[in-house]
Scaffold this active site. Structure first.
Site, mmCIF file in Angstrom:
data_model
loop_
_atom_site.group_PDB
_atom_site.id
_atom_site.type_symbol
_atom_site.label_atom_id
_atom_site.label_comp_id
_atom_site.label_asym_id
_atom_site.label_seq_id
_atom_site.Cartn_x
_atom_site.Cartn_y
_atom_site.Cartn_z
ATOM 1 N N SER A 23 25.859 47.873 17.330
ATOM 2 C CA SER A 23 26.357 46.618 16.788
ATOM 3 C C SER A 23 27.061 45.802 17.885
ATOM 4 C CB SER A 23 27.270 46.890 15.588
ATOM 5 O OG SER A 23 27.551 45.720 14.864
ATOM 6 N N ASP A 28 19.168 44.293 7.479
ATOM 7 C CA ASP A 28 20.242 43.988 8.416
ATOM 8 C C ASP A 28 20.041 42.573 8.946
ATOM 9 O OD1 ASP A 28 22.168 43.929 10.407
ATOM 10 O OD2 ASP A 28 21.240 45.488 11.643
ATOM 11 N N HIS A 57 22.566 48.048 8.194
ATOM 12 C CA HIS A 57 23.434 47.908 9.353
ATOM 13 C C HIS A 57 24.596 48.896 9.290
ATOM 14 C CE1 HIS A 57 25.126 45.897 12.836
ATOM 15 N NE2 HIS A 57 26.301 46.104 12.287
#
Length: 408
Positions: free
Chosen positions: A191, A348, A378
């Site tokens: 991320s 996501d 995610h």
């Protein structure tokens, strides 16, 4: 008593309404994900209320609650030596497996955790567990970077922390201290950590004074651009747990220490409208109509404003700074990148960031593995510990470690 019989069903119905979200049928563990998302939303709303009352910054409160809850869980690490150190002023946590036989040098991974540049820590059990398992499975030294967080510092300080710690570790004498093979080092992150890993890798590739560089980079559902918040994955997953589109835009605003009043303009791409001259040269580097396969583009249409707000980019030049948005790097920089792994999830908003980066790297001649998961969401890879244990977490983690094992 009658009132209780009326109140209880009403509360149950209200709770169900708050928790329930329409999710794709292919998504794994949907009800567990709904409960996790409902918990996040409730905690975030509480933190925003505290922020509104000017008692504390909402991210400080949220991180405090995350770390407090995390202390309730402990993860065994009997076979791995875990130490905290400081690399060029940056705190790191080092995971070292025991020596095996006549083995002299180990491979290594520099890992940068996610959390929107504002949350989590190398010391939380979620990342502690991931890095411990990586060290055990790969028989590798794992260096987890504890960069400073928003709102204590904002861009570019997180980037500088990650870069300083990585460059320090890449020094021959430091690698020798940890018995690391200088030819078998990877840089990785998930991320926002994937954002920092990609940006650091780009910077290292251009450093003429560096004698040792990473052999690989491995990016887990990375956030790589703030140019277009209407890619197909942003449109498709705008309300998807754990990262709705408005939350990702909020993370960007906090990272750049910008004004929340700009959120609506960013949402509709006013900052990269056709009349915004600063964005013109970058437009071809993020043309998802040519970079994405048709299975991802589906029937979604580009959102390109004719007239926008050039002052947004003037106020926040970092929106087009490749240290913050690695997807906008020049082809000359991309050609210098090492062999790359990119993991993406269908559910996501950041899916297309990773897919486009993989395609641009491939077009630049870099060997790339795009590992796409149709049923995952995610952040799933760190959710492997009860009560936030998901089959998607184990699935993605195993695939990621397998690639590292085969290529590092």
């Amino acid at each position: 008593m009658r009132a209780a019989w009326v109140l209880l069903p009403a509360l149950a119905a209200l709770s169900a309404y708050y928790v329930y979200l329409p999710l794709p049928g292919t998504l794994s563990d949907p009800w567990k994900l709904m409960l996790l998302d409902a918990t996040f939303r409730a905690v975030q709303q509480t933190c925003h209320l505290i922020h509104y009352l000017r008692l504390s910054h909402h991210l400080i409160v949220l991180n405090y609650l995350i770390c407090t809850f995390d202390k309730l869980k402990s993860v065994s690490s009997e076979d791995i030596n875990i130490t905290d150190a400081v690399f060029d002023g940056v705190e790191v946590r080092v995971f070292e497996p025991p020596a095996k036989g006549d083995e002299r040098l180990k491979r290594s991974v520099v890992y940068i955790h996610g959390g929107g540049w504002a949350l989590a820590s190398a010391r939380t059990s979620l990342y502690n567990n991931l890095c411990r398992i990586m060290a055990e499975s790969l028989n590798a030294v794992v260096v987890s970077v504890e960069y400073r967080l928003v709102p204590e510092v904002c861009f570019p300080e997180q980037f500088h922390d990650a870069l300083r710690a990585t460059k320090h570790f890449l020094q021959p004498d430091v690698l020798a201290e940890y018995s690391v093979d200088p030819n078998r080092i990877a840089i990785s992150g998930d991320s926002a950590g994937g954002n920092l890993a990609a940006a650091v890798c780009q910077q290292l590739s251009q450093d003429e004074h560096l004698t040792i560089r990473p052999k690989l980079q491995a990016l887990i559902y990375p956030v790589l651009q703030a140019f277009d918040f209407n890619t197909p994955s942003y449109q498709q997953n705008m309300n998807m747990p754990v990262l709705p589109r408005y939350v990702m835009i909020s993370y960007w605003i906090d990272y750049f220490n910008a004004n929340y009043d700009l959120a609506r303009s960013l949402l509709i791409n006013n900052h990269t409208a056709l009349d915004v001259g600063q964005a013109h040269s970058f437009r071809g580097r993020l043309n998802w109509t040519s970079l994405l396969p048709s299975s991802f583009k589906k029937d979604y249409k580009p959102v390109i404003q004719t007239t926008g707000e050039a002052e947004i980019v003037q106020q926040i030049p970092a929106l087009l700074d490749v240290r913050a948005v690695p997807l906008l790097a020049e082809n000359e920089t991309l050609r210098l990148q090492p062999k790359t792994y990119v993991l993406t999830c269908e559910n996501d908003v950041l899916r297309d960031d990773g897919v486009m980066y993989a395609k641009r790297l491939e077009n630049a001649g870099v060997e790339v593995t795009l590992d796409h998961f149709q049923d995952c969401f995610h952040g799933c890879m760190i959710f492997t510990i009860w009560p936030t244990d998901f089959s998607a977490g184990v699935q993605t983690r195993n695939s990621y470690i397998k690639w590292l094992d085969e290529n590092l």
